[in-house]
Write an enzyme that holds these catalytic residues in place. Structure first.
Site, mmCIF file in Angstrom:
data_model
loop_
_atom_site.group_PDB
_atom_site.id
_atom_site.type_symbol
_atom_site.label_atom_id
_atom_site.label_comp_id
_atom_site.label_asym_id
_atom_site.label_seq_id
_atom_site.Cartn_x
_atom_site.Cartn_y
_atom_site.Cartn_z
ATOM 1 N N PHE A 1 -40.767 16.097 34.360
ATOM 2 C CA PHE A 1 -40.547 16.355 35.778
ATOM 3 C C PHE A 1 -41.855 16.372 36.557
ATOM 4 C CE2 PHE A 1 -36.590 18.089 34.140
ATOM 5 C CZ PHE A 1 -35.670 17.823 35.142
ATOM 6 N N ASP A 2 -41.846 15.685 37.687
ATOM 7 C CA ASP A 2 -42.861 15.869 38.715
ATOM 8 C C ASP A 2 -42.610 17.235 39.367
ATOM 9 O OD1 ASP A 2 -44.761 15.197 40.834
ATOM 10 O OD2 ASP A 2 -43.005 14.813 42.085
ATOM 11 N N LEU A 3 -43.597 17.758 40.088
ATOM 12 C CA LEU A 3 -43.436 19.068 40.729
ATOM 13 C C LEU A 3 -43.130 18.943 42.222
ATOM 14 C CD1 LEU A 3 -43.561 22.168 40.566
ATOM 15 C CD2 LEU A 3 -46.035 22.002 40.922
ATOM 16 N N ASP A 4 -44.122 18.517 43.005
ATOM 17 C CA ASP A 4 -43.967 18.463 44.460
ATOM 18 C C ASP A 4 -42.981 17.370 44.862
ATOM 19 O OD1 ASP A 4 -45.921 20.459 44.751
ATOM 20 O OD2 ASP A 4 -47.533 18.975 44.763
#
Length: 218
Positions: free
Chosen positions: A10-13
């Site tokens: 997963f990416d965060l932002d």
């Protein structure tokens, strides 16, 4: 779908968190020092996702010296005033719970400095869902997603076919393509469907719930 993704990166932002408000305010603080007050939100939104150095350089034509100074100014305020000015996307924690219960490995792969990402996950109670987190160090401006994806895969001994990258910007999808893994582009963040399609996303979804729909089609 005949894939079996045991590792979900997963990416965060823009994927887990709507981090835009805190990021954009901190960017504007930095730009104020370069006589660029009241920048349009449309421009500031482009800072959510890619590295700050790249954004200051490409969006404002800054020299490396000026971009470095802009990052320093950004970090004068972001760690205290901007970092928690963010909101988890509705339904994302249910995605984490479900995937973890299914025995999948969740990995955070972010261009945000690791020290900030770690604090955000802890603050919002998400740390326990992730078996591994990776992001650049504060003095490391090479935040290419492919490099970070490979770092996570090497550390956890994942095969390419086991992994899928979830992200909202072309940088996430480009990184997945370069690393040789599949990807799920999400349109509820800071990129749009056309951007994700052009980057070569394997799948595109409009909500966190649809991430589960894709993964549970296996």
């Amino acid at each position: 779908m005949d894939k079996n993704y045991t590792a979900v990166l997963f990416d965060l932002d823009g994927t887990i968190m709507d981090s835009g408000p805190g990021i954009m305010k901190s960017v504007q603080y930095a730009l104020d020092h370069f006589d660029r007050p009241n920048e349009p939100e449309e421009t500031l939104r482009k800072f959510v996702g890619p590295s700050l150095m790249d954004s200051f350089t490409h969006l404002y034509g800054m020299s490396e010296e000026d971009a470095t100074r802009a990052v320093e100014l950004y970090r004068e305020v972001y760690p205290t005033k901007g970092i928690f000015d963010a909101t988890p996307y509705k339904g994302i924690e249910e995605v984490f719970r479900t995937l973890q219960a299914e025995g999948r490995k969740l990995v955070l792969v972010t261009s945000k400095p690791h020290i900030f990402a770690e604090r955000i996950l802890e603050h919002f109670g998400f740390t326990s869902y992730f078996c591994y987190q990776t992001g650049p160090e504060l003095d490391d401006h090479d935040s290419r997603k492919a490099r970070l994806i490979r770092k996570a895969m090497d550390a956890l001994k994942f095969e390419k076919t086991e992994c899928v990258m979830v992200g909202d910007r072309m940088f996430d999808i480009d990184g997945a393509v370069e690393a040789g893994i599949d990807s799920i582009g999400v349109t509820y963040g800071y990129g749009d469907r056309a951007e994700l399609q052009n980057a070569g996303a394997t799948y595109i979804v409009d909500s966190p719930k649809e991430i589960l729909s894709i993964l549970q089609q296996e």
